[in-house]
Motif scaffolding. Sequence first.
Motif, PDB file in Angstrom:
ATOM      1  N   ALA A  24      -0.859 -10.273  14.923  1.00  0.00           N
ATOM      2  CA  ALA A  24      -1.637  -9.841  13.761  1.00  0.00           C
ATOM      3  C   ALA A  24      -0.947  -8.676  13.065  1.00  0.00           C
ATOM      4  N   ARG A  25      -1.416  -8.355  11.875  1.00  0.00           N
ATOM      5  CA  ARG A  25      -0.996  -7.155  11.130  1.00  0.00           C
ATOM      6  C   ARG A  25      -2.253  -6.304  10.984  1.00  0.00           C
ATOM      7  N   ILE A  26      -2.473  -5.418  11.919  1.00  0.00           N
ATOM      8  CA  ILE A  26      -3.731  -4.672  11.993  1.00  0.00           C
ATOM      9  C   ILE A  26      -3.565  -3.349  11.260  1.00  0.00           C
ATOM     10  N   PHE A  27      -4.274  -3.212  10.187  1.00  0.00           N
ATOM     11  CA  PHE A  27      -4.121  -2.113   9.239  1.00  0.00           C
ATOM     12  C   PHE A  27      -4.649  -0.790   9.788  1.00  0.00           C
ATOM     13  N   ARG A  28      -3.852   0.252   9.608  1.00  0.00           N
ATOM     14  CA  ARG A  28      -4.294   1.616   9.888  1.00  0.00           C
ATOM     15  C   ARG A  28      -3.717   2.537   8.807  1.00  0.00           C
ATOM     16  N   SER A  29      -4.597   3.259   8.113  1.00  0.00           N
ATOM     17  CA  SER A  29      -4.126   4.106   7.018  1.00  0.00           C
ATOM     18  C   SER A  29      -3.382   5.333   7.509  1.00  0.00           C
ATOM     19  N   ASP A  30      -3.660   5.741   8.758  1.00  0.00           N
ATOM     20  CA  ASP A  30      -3.066   6.928   9.375  1.00  0.00           C
ATOM     21  C   ASP A  30      -3.456   8.217   8.648  1.00  0.00           C
ATOM     22  N   ALA A  31      -4.520   8.169   7.865  1.00  0.00           N
ATOM     23  CA  ALA A  31      -5.026   9.369   7.204  1.00  0.00           C
ATOM     24  C   ALA A  31      -6.242   9.883   7.957  1.00  0.00           C
ATOM     25  N   LYS A  32      -6.432  11.168   7.955  1.00  0.00           N
ATOM     26  CA  LYS A  32      -7.610  11.759   8.569  1.00  0.00           C
ATOM     27  C   LYS A  32      -8.836  11.419   7.728  1.00  0.00           C
ATOM     28  N   PRO A  33      -9.959  11.034   8.351  1.00  0.00           N
ATOM     29  CA  PRO A  33     -11.162  10.727   7.578  1.00  0.00           C
ATOM     30  C   PRO A  33     -11.513  11.849   6.605  1.00  0.00           C
ATOM     31  N   GLY A  34     -11.806  11.458   5.367  1.00  0.00           N
ATOM     32  CA  GLY A  34     -12.126  12.435   4.345  1.00  0.00           C
ATOM     33  C   GLY A  34     -10.929  12.889   3.539  1.00  0.00           C
ATOM     34  N   THR A  35      -9.737  12.401   3.897  1.00  0.00           N
ATOM     35  CA  THR A  35      -8.530  12.732   3.148  1.00  0.00           C
ATOM     36  C   THR A  35      -7.914  11.453   2.594  1.00  0.00           C
ATOM     37  N   SER A  36      -6.968  11.598   1.688  1.00  0.00           N
ATOM     38  CA  SER A  36      -6.362  10.449   1.031  1.00  0.00           C
ATOM     39  C   SER A  36      -4.931  10.238   1.513  1.00  0.00           C
ATOM     40  N   PRO A  37      -4.497   8.983   1.724  1.00  0.00           N
ATOM     41  CA  PRO A  37      -3.099   8.715   2.071  1.00  0.00           C
ATOM     42  C   PRO A  37      -2.138   9.036   0.936  1.00  0.00           C
ATOM     43  N   GLY A  38      -2.651   9.171  -0.299  1.00  0.00           N
ATOM     44  CA  GLY A  38      -1.796   9.489  -1.433  1.00  0.00           C
ATOM     45  C   GLY A  38      -1.278   8.255  -2.142  1.00  0.00           C
ATOM     46  N   LEU A  39      -0.720   8.479  -3.324  1.00  0.00           N
ATOM     47  CA  LEU A  39      -0.256   7.370  -4.156  1.00  0.00           C
ATOM     48  C   LEU A  39       0.790   6.527  -3.450  1.00  0.00           C
ATOM     49  N   HIS A  40       1.698   7.153  -2.728  1.00  0.00           N
ATOM     50  CA  HIS A  40       2.789   6.418  -2.083  1.00  0.00           C
ATOM     51  C   HIS A  40       2.622   6.339  -0.566  1.00  0.00           C
ATOM     52  N   GLY A  41       1.435   6.645  -0.086  1.00  0.00           N
ATOM     53  CA  GLY A  41       1.197   6.563   1.350  1.00  0.00           C
ATOM     54  C   GLY A  41       1.282   5.142   1.861  1.00  0.00           C
TER      55      GLY A  41
END
Length: 599
Positions: free
Chosen positions: A10-27
């Motif tokens: 599978a390709r299991i998605f994880r944003s790797d951002a802390k809850p309440g914060t944004s990964p950013g435009l190029h994250g």
Amino acid sequence: MSESTLFINARIFRSDAKPGTSPGLHGLPSFAQCMLIRGSQIEHVGSESDEPIKAALSSASPPAIVDLKGKTVLPGFVDGHMHLMLLGQALNKLDIGHCKSLSDIRTAISAYAVANPDVPRILCRGYMHSMTDPHKVTSADLDGLDTPSLAAGRPERPILIDTKDLHSSWCNSSAVKDLEADTWADVPGGTIERDPSTGALTGVFTEAANITYVWPYLARVASMSERIDSIRAAVANYHQFGYTGLIDMAMDEGAWEALQSVRRETSNPLPMRIAAYWLIRPGKSDQEHLAQVDRAIELSKQYNATTSPDCRIVGIKIICDGIIDACTAGLSEPYLSSNSHTSPDEPMTAGIPLWTAEQLIPVVKAATAANLQIALHAIGDGTIKTVIDVLSAYANPSSRPRVEHLELSSAQDAIRLGKAGITASIQPVHADPAILGAWPRLLGKHRCGRAFAYREFADHGAPLALGSDSPTAPHCPLGNIYVAATRRSFREKGMDVSVTVDDKEDSHVVRNEKFRLGVCEAFAAATEGAAYSCFDEERVGRLEKGLKADFVIVGGLGGDDWDWDWKGDGKEGDGEVERLASTAKVEETWFDGVRVWSV
């Protein structure tokens, strides 16, 4: 299937951002290869070579194995702003959203009346003022369309049309009579439209008048069984799109009573996590407003994260202004042009203030004292400034106050939003260029260039919660994310958006690509961001050990080579990003470790 299930390849998605914060435009996200669930919980996410996976496979009761063949696994979507009962009812209404003129509307309703001779009322949805501009619609435009009743010698059935945004209703003469609208008293922040020469009702009711009178009427004429059916239909429909959670943004007594009736049916539980904000209607005094807050406080003590985690009252919702298309959103400068609900002889105004700061302050203070969350609907820049002023001064940042919509904000208020830690509750589907054709005429080039400034909200630190506002707009989360990340149209795929108001004065397109979100950023806002906004990030919104096994399996986002471009630069013709609007499709939805929908 055994108690545990292992998803592999599978390709299991994880944003790797802390809850309440944004990964950013190029994250960029990271992707795990497998996920082990046991019962309703996620037990492990990682690689097949990880020790927990080896131990599970070698145990006396090994997990069932599901080979996903490179498909993407996302956290279950959480709709950050929707209307559950209204959605369920809308599924059975005639959708006139495709109509381009008054003639189209009349034809569609006439055909529906003939095809449905036994329904007691003809309920429609999806009307936009631009469909009939510059004509000022009245009940007379809808009279005579119920030919089956007229042919049988009966009075016409009531015809009620919701505007796309649910802020106004347009009715025929029979509906005006059934509503007993001639007995209504004027309400603050609302309009019961009347003919200026005769004083007769026109059949059009806007803003607070619509909320105060028409919404309760529609709830009242629906039986309890119909309301229950509407809720179940809405939840089933949401599963098809991958939702496992939702935030209802206009909960009231009728909808809450029906929702509790559904939940009491223990043999048929409701597979959806629901957080609700209690609607505070505009009244004539602070006492009226505070009495409604007291009701929300009472319910939140009974239904909260401890006692009822999957169906709880988390806060209050106040609709502080109207919408741009109806010239009722509160602006800092007057509108430049009128619409079909505004007389051309009237001077241009800056919109309708449904709530003043003085009215908001006591309500916000009372809700804050009770530890309720506060959600304030604000679309125009004038109203946005007011609500940020009030929330910054009187709300507790730790209670995660939020502003809904934020469609036309100043650069200064985008900064203030983040500094105050106020959640930006956004609905990119409303930023679809296909539905913004009237904006340049109503607002002008200088203000259209500030429309839907999502990039600034994120860059200045505001938590993002992405929602659909259904049933006012399509609620496909992949389409919502597509608009957020590209600012191109999902409704009218391939529509020409090469010219924007930033480049040409007379353009009919509002796009503002400069304000787009990153792809990973938008996915995070539609899952963990929405969960964070209502204090549910420790249970849902991410795929991590110990969280609920709520997830969706999506095909069409790459395949075995895992080559999908999550940088999402949003450029024209970018085939990778375009997959969101073309090949990407939810194939399975899982709630509490159980598959609740599949293709």
